[in-house]
Scaffold this motif. Structure first.
Motif, mmCIF file in Angstrom:
data_model
loop_
_atom_site.group_PDB
_atom_site.id
_atom_site.type_symbol
_atom_site.label_atom_id
_atom_site.label_comp_id
_atom_site.label_asym_id
_atom_site.label_seq_id
_atom_site.Cartn_x
_atom_site.Cartn_y
_atom_site.Cartn_z
ATOM 1 N N HIS A 124 0.830 -1.213 0.000
ATOM 2 C CA HIS A 124 0.000 0.000 0.000
ATOM 3 C C HIS A 124 0.864 1.263 0.000
ATOM 4 O O HIS A 124 0.545 2.237 -0.690
ATOM 5 N N SER A 125 1.947 1.244 0.743
ATOM 6 C CA SER A 125 2.834 2.416 0.787
ATOM 7 C C SER A 125 3.505 2.651 -0.560
ATOM 8 O O SER A 125 3.579 3.789 -1.031
ATOM 9 N N VAL A 126 3.989 1.585 -1.177
ATOM 10 C CA VAL A 126 4.610 1.716 -2.501
ATOM 11 C C VAL A 126 3.591 2.254 -3.504
ATOM 12 O O VAL A 126 3.901 3.137 -4.302
ATOM 13 N N ALA A 127 2.370 1.745 -3.434
ATOM 14 C CA ALA A 127 1.317 2.221 -4.342
ATOM 15 C C ALA A 127 1.050 3.714 -4.127
ATOM 16 O O ALA A 127 0.882 4.469 -5.093
ATOM 17 N N MET A 128 1.020 4.150 -2.883
ATOM 18 C CA MET A 128 0.779 5.569 -2.614
ATOM 19 C C MET A 128 1.938 6.414 -3.117
ATOM 20 O O MET A 128 1.731 7.478 -3.720
ATOM 21 N N LEU A 129 3.158 5.954 -2.905
ATOM 22 C CA LEU A 129 4.329 6.707 -3.366
ATOM 23 C C LEU A 129 4.389 6.787 -4.888
ATOM 24 O O LEU A 129 4.992 7.698 -5.439
ATOM 25 N N ALA A 130 3.740 5.858 -5.562
ATOM 26 C CA ALA A 130 3.726 5.867 -7.033
ATOM 27 C C ALA A 130 3.009 7.089 -7.591
ATOM 28 O O ALA A 130 3.228 7.459 -8.746
ATOM 29 N N SER A 131 2.186 7.735 -6.787
ATOM 30 C CA SER A 131 1.450 8.900 -7.284
ATOM 31 C C SER A 131 2.222 10.207 -7.123
ATOM 32 O O SER A 131 1.758 11.253 -7.574
ATOM 33 N N LEU A 132 3.386 10.153 -6.503
ATOM 34 C CA LEU A 132 4.167 11.377 -6.295
ATOM 35 C C LEU A 132 4.879 11.820 -7.563
ATOM 36 O O LEU A 132 5.226 11.013 -8.412
ATOM 37 N N GLU A 133 5.094 13.115 -7.645
ATOM 38 C CA GLU A 133 5.871 13.674 -8.751
ATOM 39 C C GLU A 133 7.356 13.588 -8.412
ATOM 40 O O GLU A 133 7.730 13.280 -7.276
ATOM 41 N N ALA A 134 8.203 13.879 -9.390
ATOM 42 C CA ALA A 134 9.648 13.675 -9.259
ATOM 43 C C ALA A 134 10.287 14.437 -8.105
ATOM 44 O O ALA A 134 11.292 14.007 -7.567
ATOM 45 N N ASN A 135 9.746 15.541 -7.695
ATOM 46 C CA ASN A 135 10.357 16.324 -6.621
ATOM 47 C C ASN A 135 9.600 16.196 -5.296
ATOM 48 O O ASN A 135 9.756 17.024 -4.418
ATOM 49 N N GLN A 136 8.808 15.154 -5.157
ATOM 50 C CA GLN A 136 7.989 14.993 -3.954
ATOM 51 C C GLN A 136 8.382 13.745 -3.176
ATOM 52 O O GLN A 136 8.803 12.748 -3.754
ATOM 53 N N VAL A 137 8.213 13.830 -1.856
ATOM 54 C CA VAL A 137 8.418 12.698 -0.964
ATOM 55 C C VAL A 137 7.319 12.706 0.084
ATOM 56 O O VAL A 137 6.649 13.727 0.299
ATOM 57 N N LEU A 138 7.157 11.573 0.745
ATOM 58 C CA LEU A 138 6.255 11.455 1.893
ATOM 59 C C LEU A 138 7.051 10.891 3.063
ATOM 60 O O LEU A 138 7.879 9.988 2.874
ATOM 61 N N SER A 139 6.777 11.386 4.237
ATOM 62 C CA SER A 139 7.455 10.869 5.428
ATOM 63 C C SER A 139 6.855 9.521 5.823
ATOM 64 O O SER A 139 5.711 9.199 5.472
ATOM 65 N N ALA A 140 7.621 8.765 6.578
ATOM 66 C CA ALA A 140 7.125 7.494 7.114
ATOM 67 C C ALA A 140 5.921 7.751 8.022
ATOM 68 O O ALA A 140 4.953 6.985 8.006
ATOM 69 N N ALA A 141 5.979 8.833 8.778
ATOM 70 C CA ALA A 141 4.865 9.158 9.682
ATOM 71 C C ALA A 141 3.580 9.420 8.896
ATOM 72 O O ALA A 141 2.499 8.987 9.301
#
Length: 170
Positions: free
Chosen positions: A12-29
């Motif tokens: 699920h986390s990998v799937a969510m990160l797949a929607s980010l653009e090249a200059n975006q990140v999400l924290s573990a929290a």
């Protein structure tokens, strides 16, 4: 076969990160909050995904996680192996050699038939997981979504995405 809860969380986390653009990140929290799971437990799995090259990280207080590969290149098997390791689920201990009244060693030249059957099943299981990529999963979700799931994810991402000045390619 029983996989750890971390496998579901990681996919699920990998799937969510797949929607980010090249200059975006999400924290573990943020990922843990969105999925309603333990941040420390999820962090352990995100680190395993990073070590395996599925995720990339941006360090620091404004850092986070992003995909290090394209969603088309990440299979469910990749995620499972990153978390569970490469060992087969069934590990034959050759207990047929134990117990009273042992038979001659020559009887055990061929592999255990139970082990052989379990390894065939493992190969089939892994082949099926190898066929399904994160991109496939996301396409199926989009096809079934009436907009509700997309709206939920977009609202959360808008509030939690971090912009980084580190460029990356995958």
């Amino acid at each position: 076969m029983k996989l750890s809860e971390g496998v579901e969380q990681a996919i699920h986390s990998v799937a969510m990160l797949a929607s980010l653009e090249a200059n975006q990140v999400l924290s573990a929290a943020a990922l843990a909050e969105f999925h309603g799971v333990s941040p420390s437990y999820l962090l352990k799995h995100l680190q395993a995904l990073s070590r395996s090259g599925i995720l990339g990280t941006v360090p620091g207080p404004k850092g986070g996680y992003h995909l290090a590969q394209t969603p088309e290149d990440i299979s469910l098997l990749d995620v499972v192996l990153a978390l569970e390791g490469p060992e087969p689920a069934f590990r034959c201990k050759e207990i047929r050699r134990n117990g009273p009244n042992p038979v001659p060693e020559g009887f055990f030249k061929a592999p255990c038939q139970i082990n052989a059957a379990m390894l065939r099943a493992e190969r089939s299981y892994r082949a099926e997981l190898r066929k399904v990529t994160i991109a496939h999963l996301l396409a199926e979700v989009r096809q079934d979504d009436d907009g509700t799931l997309a709206a939920r994810s977009c609202a959360f991402l808008d509030a939690n995405v971090r912009i980084t000045n580190q460029s990356r390619q995958h």
